[in-house]
Enzyme design. Structure first.
Site, PDB file in Angstrom:
ATOM      1  N   ASP A  31       0.811  -1.229   0.000  1.00 51.07           N
ATOM      2  CA  ASP A  31       0.000   0.000   0.000  1.00 51.07           C
ATOM      3  C   ASP A  31       0.837   1.269   0.000  1.00 51.07           C
ATOM      4  O   ASP A  31       0.433   2.305   0.539  1.00 51.07           O
ATOM      5  CB  ASP A  31      -0.953   0.022   1.221  1.00 51.07           C
ATOM      6  CG  ASP A  31      -1.895  -1.164   1.213  1.00 51.07           C
ATOM      7  OD1 ASP A  31      -2.228  -1.639   0.124  1.00 51.07           O
ATOM      8  OD2 ASP A  31      -2.286  -1.613   2.305  1.00 51.07           O
ATOM      9  N   LYS A  87       1.926   2.117  -5.134  1.00 42.53           N
ATOM     10  CA  LYS A  87       2.455   1.543  -6.383  1.00 42.53           C
ATOM     11  C   LYS A  87       1.543   1.849  -7.566  1.00 42.53           C
ATOM     12  O   LYS A  87       2.007   2.187  -8.650  1.00 42.53           O
ATOM     13  CB  LYS A  87       2.608   0.009  -6.248  1.00 42.53           C
ATOM     14  CG  LYS A  87       3.602  -0.410  -5.172  1.00 42.53           C
ATOM     15  CD  LYS A  87       3.630  -1.915  -4.993  1.00 42.53           C
ATOM     16  CE  LYS A  87       2.386  -2.508  -4.389  1.00 42.53           C
ATOM     17  NZ  LYS A  87       2.099  -2.106  -2.997  1.00 42.53           N
ATOM     18  N   GLY A 140      -4.541  -4.179  -3.786  1.00 47.77           N
ATOM     19  CA  GLY A 140      -5.521  -3.149  -4.130  1.00 47.77           C
ATOM     20  C   GLY A 140      -4.719  -1.925  -4.525  1.00 47.77           C
ATOM     21  O   GLY A 140      -4.096  -1.298  -3.664  1.00 47.77           O
ATOM     22  N   HIS A 141      -4.655  -1.645  -5.804  1.00 50.23           N
ATOM     23  CA  HIS A 141      -3.818  -0.544  -6.296  1.00 50.23           C
ATOM     24  C   HIS A 141      -4.720   0.607  -6.725  1.00 50.23           C
ATOM     25  O   HIS A 141      -5.513   0.465  -7.659  1.00 50.23           O
ATOM     26  CB  HIS A 141      -2.942  -1.035  -7.455  1.00 50.23           C
ATOM     27  CG  HIS A 141      -1.942  -2.076  -7.024  1.00 50.23           C
ATOM     28  ND1 HIS A 141      -1.060  -2.675  -7.877  1.00 50.23           N
ATOM     29  CD2 HIS A 141      -1.688  -2.599  -5.802  1.00 50.23           C
ATOM     30  CE1 HIS A 141      -0.312  -3.534  -7.199  1.00 50.23           C
ATOM     31  NE2 HIS A 141      -0.680  -3.517  -5.942  1.00 50.23           N
ATOM     32  N   GLN A 164       1.997  -6.105  -3.156  1.00 51.16           N
ATOM     33  CA  GLN A 164       2.454  -6.187  -1.760  1.00 51.16           C
ATOM     34  C   GLN A 164       3.763  -5.395  -1.564  1.00 51.16           C
ATOM     35  O   GLN A 164       3.998  -4.458  -2.296  1.00 51.16           O
ATOM     36  CB  GLN A 164       2.621  -7.641  -1.313  1.00 51.16           C
ATOM     37  CG  GLN A 164       1.309  -8.404  -1.131  1.00 51.16           C
ATOM     38  CD  GLN A 164       0.728  -8.944  -2.425  1.00 51.16           C
ATOM     39  OE1 GLN A 164       1.388  -9.643  -3.157  1.00 51.16           O
ATOM     40  NE2 GLN A 164      -0.518  -8.638  -2.697  1.00 51.16           N
TER      41      GLN A 164
HETATM   42  P1  GDP Z   1      -0.696   0.366  -3.561  1.00 48.87           P
HETATM   43  O1  GDP Z   1      -1.321  -0.907  -3.106  1.00 48.87           O
HETATM   44  O2  GDP Z   1       0.770   0.396  -3.309  1.00 48.87           O
HETATM   45  O3  GDP Z   1      -1.040   0.708  -4.984  1.00 48.87           O
HETATM   46  O4  GDP Z   1      -1.331   1.508  -2.640  1.00 48.87           O
HETATM   47  P2  GDP Z   1      -2.888   1.670  -2.232  1.00 48.87           P
HETATM   48  O5  GDP Z   1      -3.646   2.132  -3.410  1.00 48.87           O
HETATM   49  O6  GDP Z   1      -3.370   0.456  -1.525  1.00 48.87           O
HETATM   50  O7  GDP Z   1      -2.779   2.778  -1.106  1.00 48.87           O
HETATM   51  C1  GDP Z   1      -2.219   4.028  -1.361  1.00 48.87           C
HETATM   52  C2  GDP Z   1      -3.252   5.109  -1.016  1.00 48.87           C
HETATM   53  O8  GDP Z   1      -2.610   6.352  -0.943  1.00 48.87           O
HETATM   54  C3  GDP Z   1      -4.312   5.284  -2.091  1.00 48.87           C
HETATM   55  O9  GDP Z   1      -5.503   5.694  -1.471  1.00 48.87           O
HETATM   56  C4  GDP Z   1      -3.751   6.388  -2.968  1.00 48.87           C
HETATM   57  O10 GDP Z   1      -4.754   7.113  -3.666  1.00 48.87           O
HETATM   58  C5  GDP Z   1      -3.077   7.251  -1.947  1.00 48.87           C
HETATM   59  N1  GDP Z   1      -1.865   7.975  -2.384  1.00 48.87           N
HETATM   60  C6  GDP Z   1      -0.907   7.590  -3.261  1.00 48.87           C
HETATM   61  N2  GDP Z   1       0.109   8.490  -3.276  1.00 48.87           N
HETATM   62  C7  GDP Z   1      -0.219   9.443  -2.385  1.00 48.87           C
HETATM   63  C8  GDP Z   1       0.446  10.636  -1.928  1.00 48.87           C
HETATM   64  O11 GDP Z   1       1.538  10.974  -2.340  1.00 48.87           O
HETATM   65  N3  GDP Z   1      -0.198  11.366  -0.992  1.00 48.87           N
HETATM   66  C9  GDP Z   1      -1.427  11.023  -0.492  1.00 48.87           C
HETATM   67  N4  GDP Z   1      -1.982  11.811   0.416  1.00 48.87           N
HETATM   68  N5  GDP Z   1      -2.069   9.909  -0.895  1.00 48.87           N
HETATM   69  C10 GDP Z   1      -1.465   9.132  -1.818  1.00 48.87           C
HETATM   70  P1  IMO Z   2      -0.873  -4.169  -2.228  1.00 49.61           P
HETATM   71  O1  IMO Z   2      -0.443  -4.745  -3.556  1.00 49.61           O
HETATM   72  C1  IMO Z   2      -0.925  -4.511   2.116  1.00 49.61           C
HETATM   73  C2  IMO Z   2      -1.065  -8.572   3.766  1.00 49.61           C
HETATM   74  C3  IMO Z   2      -2.325  -8.962   4.510  1.00 49.61           C
HETATM   75  C4  IMO Z   2      -1.758  -9.909   5.549  1.00 49.61           C
HETATM   76  C5  IMO Z   2      -0.665 -10.626   4.770  1.00 49.61           C
HETATM   77  C6  IMO Z   2      -1.096 -11.991   4.229  1.00 49.61           C
HETATM   78  O2  IMO Z   2      -2.163  -3.442  -2.288  1.00 49.61           O
HETATM   79  O3  IMO Z   2       0.229  -3.395  -1.611  1.00 49.61           O
HETATM   80  P2  IMO Z   2      -2.657 -12.641   2.169  1.00 49.61           P
HETATM   81  O4  IMO Z   2      -4.103 -12.349   1.904  1.00 49.61           O
HETATM   82  O5  IMO Z   2      -1.726 -12.144   1.128  1.00 49.61           O
HETATM   83  O6  IMO Z   2      -2.432 -14.106   2.481  1.00 49.61           O
HETATM   84  O7  IMO Z   2      -2.335 -11.860   3.544  1.00 49.61           O
HETATM   85  O8  IMO Z   2      -0.327  -9.784   3.682  1.00 49.61           O
HETATM   86  N1  IMO Z   2      -1.271  -8.071   2.383  1.00 49.61           N
HETATM   87  C7  IMO Z   2      -1.178  -6.788   2.036  1.00 49.61           C
HETATM   88  N2  IMO Z   2      -0.978  -5.679   2.783  1.00 49.61           N
HETATM   89  N3  IMO Z   2      -1.026  -4.406   0.762  1.00 49.61           N
HETATM   90  C8  IMO Z   2      -1.209  -5.505  -0.001  1.00 49.61           C
HETATM   91  O9  IMO Z   2      -1.191  -5.451  -1.342  1.00 49.61           O
HETATM   92  C9  IMO Z   2      -1.332  -6.762   0.638  1.00 49.61           C
HETATM   93  N4  IMO Z   2      -1.532  -8.027   0.195  1.00 49.61           N
HETATM   94  C10 IMO Z   2      -1.482  -8.809   1.269  1.00 49.61           C
HETATM   95  O10 IMO Z   2      -2.944  -7.827   5.092  1.00 49.61           O
HETATM   96  O11 IMO Z   2      -1.123  -9.175   6.573  1.00 49.61           O
HETATM   97 MG    MG Z   3      -2.861  -1.568  -1.822  1.00 45.70          MG
END
Ligand code: GDP
Ligand code: IMO
Ligand code: MG
Length: 428
Positions: free
Chosen positions: A13, A16, A40-41, A223
């Site tokens: 999270d 990416k 979840g991207h 991840q």
């Molecule tokens: P990912 O799994 O690595 O793609 O990240 P996620 O989408 O799960 O979580 C990142 C969250 O931060 C999302 O809600 C994005 O919209 C938000 N986000 C990404 N870059 C920034 C940033 O530079 N600042 C802020 N405030 N939010 C960001």
């Molecule tokens: P993105 O790509 C954050 C975490 C789960 C749990 C552990 C094992 O959005 O960054 P799983 O369901 O993979 O067997 O769970 O890994 N986890 C993540 N945490 N971002 C993710 O993906 C994750 N995918 C799995 O919360 O701790």
């Molecule tokens: Mg994510």
């Protein structure tokens, strides 16, 4: 022209999706190489706000070919839903391909993931319950079913029957649950297969050909490094490797083709699910970061644990990924902080550790040793030029660069595609 792997540097999270959405503009192919719909991207661009679980974050550019590689475990129901959601928002998925070698998440995988978490009770790992562990276990146990199997109903039926015979023993005898019916799963997955068939291809050759022609390819990780089954906080990890090295195997390329490896890091740390996190803040500052940054999971909605930047873990991530670049996100969240802490070492009993321990039980007992740097007052989310950032923000970035021994090439100051400060070109 180059091949760039983009990976999570922390516990997932990191942002990416946002970074890939930006870099994909100049790419020919974006290929996901690991994980499944546990990912979840989030992408926020002129087309809207999207949460992608399986489809690569390059999908918003019609000229970019998007590939779900062999290293990804695919839940066909989730994939079809995602295709439908995108097309409802006017996003074309004609350039999407699915590796015929990618393993499928079956109904018994999600069921067993949940049953095992419940059995563990207080010792649950806090998985996303998307069936990831059981699906990757079946892959290595040679019990898996692959996307390509859906193209041949006889093969599919035979593989499903073999797997289900075994799964039903586990379901009924170990978990005292009801068995699953072969016909029901068979019919449901044949139906999915018909809809997914046009996307299924041998995709490694597609990527190889593009590279041979000198075209740019992005390998999209899921991840983060600290969730790696080998190098993460085992057993509090996921079940496929999120590291750059897995980028090769997960799409079918040799290791020499990767030119750059970019790690995405938040300016602080977050983690979802159980497991050690030395810099976790279970106080007002942690809550403040969570609320300001909406730190709630893009897949499960769970609240993310928040804490100061952990440079010990960060250095380890640079090392195990072989990072050449860092994209630093969420710097804007620190607007208004008068002081910011960075963890530079751990205290474990009477020892000072400067490297990341292999043992999660040791990490659990580690106390962070912090250095404090000055924060800044003003909002930086509208800034697009590195030199226009407040001195303290620039100092924070360069302190992280020093601590991590890796250049920070991009700084993100908000969720939107435009909220980015390029410090260095990624594609040459
Ligand atoms: P990912 O799994 O690595 O793609 O990240 P996620 O989408 O799960 O979580 C990142 C969250 O931060 C999302 O809600 C994005 O919209 C938000 N986000 C990404 N870059 C920034 C940033 O530079 N600042 C802020 N405030 N939010 C960001
Ligand atoms: P993105 O790509 C954050 C975490 C789960 C749990 C552990 C094992 O959005 O960054 P799983 O369901 O993979 O067997 O769970 O890994 N986890 C993540 N945490 N971002 C993710 O993906 C994750 N995918 C799995 O919360 O701790
Ligand atoms: Mg994510």
């Amino acid at each position: 022209m180059s091949v760039v792997a983009i990976v999570g540097g922390q516990w997932g999270d990191e942002g990416k999706g946002k970074i890939i959405d930006i870099l994909a503009e100049k790419a020919k192919i974006v290929a996901r190489f690991s994980g499944g719909d546990n990912a979840g991207h989030t992408v926020v661009n002129p087309q809207g706000e999207f949460r992608l679980h399986l489809i690569p974050s390059g999908i918003f550019y019609p000229k970019v070919t998007c590939i779900i590689g062999n290293g990804v475990a695919i839940n066909p129901a989730v994939l079809l839903q995602e295709i439908e959601d995108l097309s409802n928002h006017g996003v074309d998925t004609n350039s999407l391909f699915v590796s015929d070698r990618a393993h499928l998440i079956m109904p018994y995988h999600t069921l067993l993931d949940a049953l095992e978490e419940e059995r563990r009770s207080m010792k649950a790992l806090g998985t996303t319950r998307r069936g990831i562990g059981p699906a990757f276990s079946d892959k290595v146990a040679r019990l898996g079913i692959r996307a390509g199997d859906l193209l041949n109903k006889n093969t599919f039926r035979n593989r499903l029957s073999t797997a289900l015979d075994f799964k039903n023993i586990i379901l009924t005898k170990v978990y005292q649950a009801s068995p699953l019916a072969l016909e029901e799963i068979y019919n449901q997955y044949c139906h999915y297969g018909e809809q997914i068939a046009p996307y299924i291809q041998e995709t490694s050759s597609m990527i190889y050909k593009a590279i041979t022609k000198g075209e740019s390819v992005l390998l999209e990780g899921a991840q983060g490094a600290l969730l790696d089954p080998d190098f993460g906080t085992y057993p509090y990890v996921t079940s496929s490797s999120p590291l750059a090295g897995a980028g090769c195997v997960g799409v079918g390329l040799g290791p020499r083709v990767i030119d750059r490896v970019a790690g995405v890091f938040k300016a602080y740390n977050t983690r979802v699910g159980a497991g050690p996190m030395p810099t976790e803040l279970e106080d007002e500052t942690g809550n403040f970061i969570r609320e300001k940054a909406h730190e709630y999971g893009a897949t499960t909605g769970r609240s993310r644990r928040c804490g100061w930047f952990d440079a010990v873990a960060g250095r380890f991530s640079v090392q195990i990924n072989g990072l050449t670049d860092i994209a630093l996100t969420h710097l804007d969240i620190y607007d208004g902080f008068s002081q910011i802490k960075i963890c530079t070492a751990y205290k474990f009993d009477d020892e000072v550790l400067t490297s990341f321990p292999s043992d999660a039980d040791i990490l659990e007992k580690c106390q962070p040793i912090y250095e404090e740097v000055d924060g800044w007052e003003e909002s930086i989310s509208g800034i697009r030029n590195f030199n226009k950032l407040p001195t303290e923000a620039r100092n924070y970035v360069s302190r992280l660069e020093d601590l991590l021994s890796c250049p920070i090439s991009l700084v993100s100051v908000g969720p939107d595609r435009r909220q980015i400060i390029p410090v260095k070109e990624f594609f040459s």
